[in-house]
Design a protein around this motif. Sequence first.
Motif, PDB file in Angstrom:
ATOM      1  N   PHE A 283       0.828  -1.207   0.000  1.00 25.85           N
ATOM      2  CA  PHE A 283       0.000   0.000   0.000  1.00 25.85           C
ATOM      3  C   PHE A 283       0.866   1.263   0.000  1.00 25.85           C
ATOM      4  N   ALA A 284       1.983   1.238   0.716  1.00 21.69           N
ATOM      5  CA  ALA A 284       2.879   2.404   0.753  1.00 21.69           C
ATOM      6  C   ALA A 284       3.387   2.725  -0.646  1.00 21.69           C
ATOM      7  N   ALA A 285       3.857   1.696  -1.351  1.00 19.18           N
ATOM      8  CA  ALA A 285       4.369   1.901  -2.712  1.00 19.18           C
ATOM      9  C   ALA A 285       3.264   2.419  -3.636  1.00 19.18           C
ATOM     10  N   GLN A 286       2.058   1.870  -3.489  1.00 16.97           N
ATOM     11  CA  GLN A 286       0.938   2.299  -4.325  1.00 16.97           C
ATOM     12  C   GLN A 286       0.539   3.743  -4.008  1.00 16.97           C
ATOM     13  N   PHE A 287       0.513   4.099  -2.741  1.00 17.15           N
ATOM     14  CA  PHE A 287       0.185   5.475  -2.329  1.00 17.15           C
ATOM     15  C   PHE A 287       1.159   6.466  -2.964  1.00 17.15           C
ATOM     16  N   LEU A 288       2.440   6.119  -2.938  1.00 17.59           N
ATOM     17  CA  LEU A 288       3.459   7.007  -3.510  1.00 17.59           C
ATOM     18  C   LEU A 288       3.342   7.074  -5.035  1.00 17.59           C
ATOM     19  N   ARG A 289       3.062   5.945  -5.659  1.00 19.28           N
ATOM     20  CA  ARG A 289       2.863   5.944  -7.125  1.00 19.28           C
ATOM     21  C   ARG A 289       1.676   6.830  -7.506  1.00 19.28           C
ATOM     22  N   GLU A 290       0.624   6.779  -6.716  1.00 17.02           N
ATOM     23  CA  GLU A 290      -0.564   7.593  -7.013  1.00 17.02           C
ATOM     24  C   GLU A 290      -0.288   9.083  -6.798  1.00 17.02           C
ATOM     25  N   LEU A 291       0.576   9.428  -5.836  1.00 24.54           N
ATOM     26  CA  LEU A 291       0.961  10.838  -5.658  1.00 24.54           C
ATOM     27  C   LEU A 291       1.611  11.372  -6.926  1.00 24.54           C
ATOM     28  N   VAL A 292       2.457  10.558  -7.525  1.00 24.11           N
ATOM     29  CA  VAL A 292       3.166  10.970  -8.745  1.00 24.11           C
ATOM     30  C   VAL A 292       2.172  11.317  -9.856  1.00 24.11           C
ATOM     31  N   VAL A 293       1.114  10.531  -9.940  1.00 18.82           N
ATOM     32  CA  VAL A 293       0.106  10.741 -10.989  1.00 18.82           C
ATOM     33  C   VAL A 293      -0.787  11.939 -10.664  1.00 18.82           C
ATOM     34  N   ARG A 294      -1.171  12.056  -9.398  1.00 24.85           N
ATOM     35  CA  ARG A 294      -2.189  13.053  -9.024  1.00 24.85           C
ATOM     36  C   ARG A 294      -1.660  14.471  -8.896  1.00 24.85           C
ATOM     37  N   TRP A 295      -0.408  14.623  -8.489  1.00 28.16           N
ATOM     38  CA  TRP A 295       0.153  15.976  -8.346  1.00 28.16           C
ATOM     39  C   TRP A 295       0.639  16.392  -9.729  1.00 28.16           C
ATOM     40  N   ASN A 296      -0.062  17.348 -10.320  1.00 30.31           N
ATOM     41  CA  ASN A 296       0.049  17.555 -11.769  1.00 30.31           C
ATOM     42  C   ASN A 296       1.183  18.473 -12.224  1.00 30.31           C
ATOM     43  N   GLY A 297       1.980  18.942 -11.295  1.00 29.16           N
ATOM     44  CA  GLY A 297       3.168  19.689 -11.710  1.00 29.16           C
ATOM     45  C   GLY A 297       2.929  21.121 -12.133  1.00 29.16           C
ATOM     46  N   THR A 298       1.827  21.738 -11.693  1.00 27.48           N
ATOM     47  CA  THR A 298       1.524  23.111 -12.119  1.00 27.48           C
ATOM     48  C   THR A 298       2.278  24.170 -11.316  1.00 27.48           C
ATOM     49  N   ASN A 299       2.911  23.784 -10.206  1.00 28.07           N
ATOM     50  CA  ASN A 299       3.719  24.746  -9.437  1.00 28.07           C
ATOM     51  C   ASN A 299       4.902  24.020  -8.810  1.00 28.07           C
ATOM     52  N   VAL A 300       5.750  24.765  -8.132  1.00 24.95           N
ATOM     53  CA  VAL A 300       6.986  24.186  -7.600  1.00 24.95           C
ATOM     54  C   VAL A 300       6.706  23.106  -6.546  1.00 24.95           C
ATOM     55  N   VAL A 301       5.659  23.285  -5.749  1.00 26.92           N
ATOM     56  CA  VAL A 301       5.336  22.279  -4.728  1.00 26.92           C
ATOM     57  C   VAL A 301       4.891  20.984  -5.410  1.00 26.92           C
ATOM     58  N   GLU A 302       4.009  21.113  -6.394  1.00 21.41           N
ATOM     59  CA  GLU A 302       3.513  19.930  -7.110  1.00 21.41           C
ATOM     60  C   GLU A 302       4.664  19.174  -7.772  1.00 21.41           C
ATOM     61  N   ARG A 303       5.554  19.907  -8.414  1.00 19.02           N
ATOM     62  CA  ARG A 303       6.683  19.259  -9.103  1.00 19.02           C
ATOM     63  C   ARG A 303       7.613  18.579  -8.104  1.00 19.02           C
ATOM     64  N   THR A 304       7.822  19.228  -6.961  1.00 17.97           N
ATOM     65  CA  THR A 304       8.711  18.652  -5.936  1.00 17.97           C
ATOM     66  C   THR A 304       8.092  17.393  -5.334  1.00 17.97           C
ATOM     67  N   VAL A 305       6.788  17.433  -5.068  1.00 14.40           N
ATOM     68  CA  VAL A 305       6.108  16.243  -4.543  1.00 14.40           C
ATOM     69  C   VAL A 305       6.235  15.094  -5.538  1.00 14.40           C
ATOM     70  N   ARG A 306       6.009  15.369  -6.810  1.00 11.73           N
ATOM     71  CA  ARG A 306       6.103  14.320  -7.834  1.00 11.73           C
ATOM     72  C   ARG A 306       7.509  13.713  -7.866  1.00 11.73           C
ATOM     73  N   LYS A 307       8.507  14.560  -7.833  1.00 14.47           N
ATOM     74  CA  LYS A 307       9.901  14.092  -7.903  1.00 14.47           C
ATOM     75  C   LYS A 307      10.241  13.187  -6.716  1.00 14.47           C
ATOM     76  N   PHE A 308       9.948  13.680  -5.504  1.00 13.13           N
ATOM     77  CA  PHE A 308      10.289  12.907  -4.305  1.00 13.13           C
ATOM     78  C   PHE A 308       9.428  11.653  -4.179  1.00 13.13           C
ATOM     79  N   ALA A 309       8.146  11.756  -4.528  1.00 13.38           N
ATOM     80  CA  ALA A 309       7.260  10.590  -4.425  1.00 13.38           C
ATOM     81  C   ALA A 309       7.713   9.480  -5.366  1.00 13.38           C
ATOM     82  N   ALA A 310       8.137   9.837  -6.564  1.00 11.11           N
ATOM     83  CA  ALA A 310       8.629   8.832  -7.519  1.00 11.11           C
ATOM     84  C   ALA A 310       9.884   8.143  -6.991  1.00 11.11           C
TER      85      ALA A 310
END
Length: 333
Positions: free
Chosen positions: A234-261
Amino acid sequence: MSETTSKNWTKTWTTAAQAIHGAIAYTDKNHYSLVDVMGITGHAFRINIDPDHIDVAGPTMFPGGYLFRRNLCNLGFISNLSDAEKPFTPDKVEKVLALIQQAVDRGTPAITFDLFMPEFGLIYGYDDEKQLFHAKDVSKEGTISYTDFVEKRGMLWVTTISESLPHSKYETLRMALDMIVDHARGREWQHVFEGKYMIGLKGYDAWIACMERRGADPFGNAYNTAVVSDAREFAAQFLRELVVRWNGTNVVERTVRKFAAEAAAHYERTAAALVELRELFPFPQGGQPEDPDTAARAVDLLKTARDAEILGVDVLERLLGFMKAYWSEQWIH
């Protein structure tokens, strides 16, 4: 990891999260999936090990009131708690029963423990005339009399949802990461369980040491393996879903995607090792943890899981640091 890709994400061995997910299904936050709940509450990242013999009770031995209220806060709820140890006073019993009934009257189940078996479950209805609760846990759905509910347990423990608050997804994730990192680093408040159970990354070390000295109880070890391996999937799946859901429209979104991946890759390795461990020690049969070759293989797998999780926690801690710094800057400006 083929087993993860075909996994049923609507069921978990972590009954605490299953009960929370069941309760919030009756609220305005019913859009949260079980994967969301496992991640946001931190239960996907928990490990709670009895160092003596890997006791079957380990996964549910934590300060429930403290943890559940923090879990529900992460999800955006104010909650109520009532707990008491035997002997129960009539006043305390009355307050607990009233708390359950008030929750049901509001349309949300009450979360409690040890209804039909020693796991977390829900009370979703009551009949005052017949003095019965309608309840459900992982083992069954049925009724339990008020008398049995009070008398057949050593502790009266109930948590209920009282109010829903508007949380931004940024605040929700920051609070989740705070809880995940606190647990991993062993900083989580243990209350009466202090010293009796090893949590977070130290839990792996305790598990490895028990395996090395051939001290593991087959039944308890298999149950802990089932719970923790499922949680890390579930942890791995939760992190994979963060990568998909945070759409990269600002610096926070892009940073979350990078670290979550980055973190997802580490937790996928942890989950893969623990799924293999689960095959060695199937529940409830238990396997043969006392067999030297089996124990040696188990130690290797636990070390692989731990080492990958150490890297994963480091990434999540960096993400938490970023989010805290970003938020501080927002408040200052």
